[in-house]
Scaffold this active site. Structure first.
Site, PDB file in Angstrom:
ATOM      1  N   ARG A  10       0.816  -1.215   0.000  1.00  0.00           N
ATOM      2  CA  ARG A  10       0.000   0.000   0.000  1.00  0.00           C
ATOM      3  C   ARG A  10       0.836   1.246   0.000  1.00  0.00           C
ATOM      4  O   ARG A  10       0.415   2.302  -0.362  1.00  0.00           O
ATOM      5  CB  ARG A  10      -0.853   0.054   1.266  1.00  0.00           C
ATOM      6  N   HIS A 288     -14.896  -5.017   2.118  1.00  0.00           N
ATOM      7  CA  HIS A 288     -14.499  -6.137   2.985  1.00  0.00           C
ATOM      8  C   HIS A 288     -15.683  -7.068   3.254  1.00  0.00           C
ATOM      9  O   HIS A 288     -15.857  -7.550   4.379  1.00  0.00           O
ATOM     10  CB  HIS A 288     -13.932  -5.618   4.317  1.00  0.00           C
ATOM     11  N   ASP A 351     -13.728   0.938   6.236  1.00  0.00           N
ATOM     12  CA  ASP A 351     -12.395   1.195   5.685  1.00  0.00           C
ATOM     13  C   ASP A 351     -12.279   0.701   4.244  1.00  0.00           C
ATOM     14  O   ASP A 351     -12.985  -0.218   3.833  1.00  0.00           O
ATOM     15  CB  ASP A 351     -11.330   0.501   6.539  1.00  0.00           C
ATOM     16  N   GLU A 352     -11.370   1.311   3.541  1.00  0.00           N
ATOM     17  CA  GLU A 352     -10.916   0.830   2.234  1.00  0.00           C
ATOM     18  C   GLU A 352     -12.062   0.428   1.308  1.00  0.00           C
ATOM     19  O   GLU A 352     -12.015  -0.631   0.686  1.00  0.00           O
ATOM     20  CB  GLU A 352      -9.979  -0.376   2.417  1.00  0.00           C
ATOM     21  N   ALA A 353     -13.076   1.300   1.213  1.00  0.00           N
ATOM     22  CA  ALA A 353     -14.223   0.990   0.342  1.00  0.00           C
ATOM     23  C   ALA A 353     -13.891   1.414  -1.093  1.00  0.00           C
ATOM     24  O   ALA A 353     -14.567   2.256  -1.669  1.00  0.00           O
ATOM     25  CB  ALA A 353     -15.477   1.672   0.863  1.00  0.00           C
TER      26      ALA A 353
END
Ligand code: TNX
Length: 546
Positions: A10, A288, A351-353
């Site tokens: 990342r 997720h 998170d991290e969508a």
């Protein structure tokens, strides 16, 4: 050791210099200094008294105030009693269980009688919350607090004042001496958490209890369980049986997975409560979510269920924002968890969508926040939620590396502006799944390498520009488990870094210094060995010779 595909990177790996050491200014620091061999004795007492028969106090987290009484100690014997005043019964039972196992002494618990020669536990003043006072004199050990929680925290201090063998599961020879101290202690932050990712790999109730045991020793009071992710769904939900039976049937690397029944989950909650820990359950979304999407075709925008996923990529899945069934699903899941969880928080991930459009993300957050509120809980989420609806009083968990993630920092500040408080889990300091060094066999390195000093030497109140102590609810050390499979793996990544983050959460900033911490931390090594915990023997820590 398992071998895994290299996880997606990342951010470039960075090696950061550690924070400048702070001056020792409090009584805690001064007392700890007095505990270092070769340091001057406490003022007024002879420098060359007889060789001490007892260990010097080396407590983690360092108490707000600890005064070592040179030449004074209490010794536990076959005749020692535990005296409990009203309300202190549970604390007495807990202490007796630990001490009887390793000392072999009967240690009767009595509600009457004087304190002479006893360990006396009482609920008398001593402040509210988690504060406690502990006095160890030649004649008695006296622990008091305004609450049973404070007594429990104080017992962790007492455990650490006893020889490491006290943690042994079988009878050991002793002697069982406690150095004389006056401790007056209370935490800096109310939220001192750890997260266990039971989604990437599943951990049984017994394994979670073992983790609670480790964390309790360092006064951790929040257990955040990451219950769902792309690779697994870990909690049975009435009306949605395939989430657990199918969505929970595998894990990273393709193993068998697993899930908690409601009874299992209740047992975890009960055990956590026994250790005065609040469980914060997390259902991650809208990203997720592959395990849920694979379990029910109707949750997908195109009506087709994707296959189960056992890799370690992130950011590819999304719930279908426009479908009413998405919110029926969330209502069933969050409603159930609200019922099963006595604590005030539901963690909704967020998170991290990367596969959800920003407008859809905002819509999702608006809907999920309403569901959380309807079930009487307070919303908690990863700090990405700062970009969307954040009800006042929410908790936003900052997770990005402290440096070099301006966007992450900005969303965290936005969450604060909207009335949230932050739980600080900066990946380059607090992530327990980051490798210690390039040769650490487990873990990841996308946020950098996190040696023990990196885990310790930061201040949640000054880490992010524009975020100060009053914006911070506390700290949390997350253990993501893409590469973590066994209890030994858990131990190795959490010890010694979890105690480092625990001290950041507990000890006043002015009472902390790396040079002092590493000496106190070293004294934990033999305790972990006695407890059967594997740990990373960091070269930064002066461990006693084996
Ligand atoms: C980022 S931090 C994630 C997790 C991964 C972790 C691995 C965050 C909120 N999301 O999905 O497991 O990195 O280090």
């Amino acid at each position: 050791m398992i071998s895994l595909p290299t996880p997606p990177s990342r951010a470039p790996r960075r090696h950061r210099p550690s924070t400048v050491q702070r001056a020792l200014t409090t009584s805690a620091a001064a007392a700890a200094l007095a505990a270092v061999p070769g340091a001057p004795a406490v003022a007024g007492l002879p420098l060359h008294a007889a060789a001490p028969a007892v260990a010097t106090p080396r407590v983690v987290p360092a108490p707000a105030s600890l005064r070592a009484l040179s030449g004074v100690s209490f010794t536990l014997t076959r005749r020692t009693r535990i005296v409990v005043r009203p309300g202190a019964d549970r604390a007495g039972t807990y202490l007796a269980a630990i001490l009887r196992r390793s000392t072999g002494y009967p240690l009767p618990i009595s509600r009457t009688g004087g304190t002479a020669g006893a360990i006396a536990l009482s609920l008398t003043g001593g402040g509210g919350g988690e504060a406690y006072r502990l006095s160890v004199r030649r004649d008695a050990v006296r622990l008091s607090s305004g609450t049973p929680t404070g007594l429990f925290r104080g017992l962790q201090t007492l455990r650490q004042l006893l020889p490491p063998a006290v943690e042994s599961a079988t009878v050991r020879p002793g002697p069982w001496s406690v150095p004389g101290v006056e401790v007056d202690d209370a935490p800096r932050f109310a939220w001192r958490g750890t997260m266990l990712d039971v989604a990437r790999h599943f951990f049984t109730v017994a394994q979670v209890k073992r983790y609670i045991d480790t964390a309790a020793l360092y006064k951790i009071n929040v257990l955040h369980l990451h219950l769902s992710d792309d690779q697994g769904w870990r909690i049975a939900i009435p009306g949605w049986p395939r989430l657990a039976s199918y969505g929970g049937s595998t894990a990273v690397g393709g193993g068998p997975g697993g899930h908690y029944t409601e009874r299992d989950f209740a047992e975890i909650v009960r055990y956590a409560a026994q250790h005065y820990m609040t469980v914060v359950p997390e259902i991650d979304g809208p990203g997720h979510t592959n395990a849920a999407l694979a379990s029910y075709a109707k949750l997908n925008c195109d009506g087709h269920a994707p296959p189960l996923y056992t890799g370690t990529d992130v950011g590819f899945s999304s719930l279908c924002i426009g479908k009413p069934v998405t919110y029926e699903f969330l209502d069933a899941v969050l409603g159930r968890l609200a019922k099963l969880t006595p604590g005030p928080y539901l963690h909704i991930g967020g998170d991290e969508a990367m596969s959800t459009k920003p407008a859809d993300y905002a819509e999702y957050l608006r809907r999920v926040a309403a569901i959380v509120r309807r079930h009487g809980k307070t919303l908690s989420g990863w700090a990405d939620i700062g970009a969307a609806t954040v009800p006042r009083g929410s908790i936003a968990q900052y997770w990005q590396p402290a440096k070099g993630s301006e966007k992450g920092t900005e969303t965290a500040r936005a969450a604060v502006r909207k009335g949230a408080r932050l739980v600080m889990s900066p990946a380059d300091h607090a992530y327990l799944d980051m490798k210690y060094t390039a040769s650490t066999p487990l873990g990841q390195d996308w946020a950098g390498l996190v040696e023990v000093r990196d885990a310790y030497a930061w201040d949640p109140g000054t880490l992010l520009d524009g975020v100060t102590d009053k914006d911070v609810a506390g700290v949390e050390a997350p253990l993501w488990t893409e590469t973590i499979v066994t209890d030994r793996n858990i131990d190795y990544m959490t010890l010694p870094r979890l105690p480092a983050v625990a001290e950041i959460g507990w000890t006043p900033q002015t009472g902390r210094s790396w040079n002092d911490f590493r000496v106190r931390l070293a004294a934990q090594g033999p305790r972990w060995t006695a407890l059967g915990r594997a740990f990373y023997r960091s070269p930064q820590v002066p461990w006693p010779a084996r």
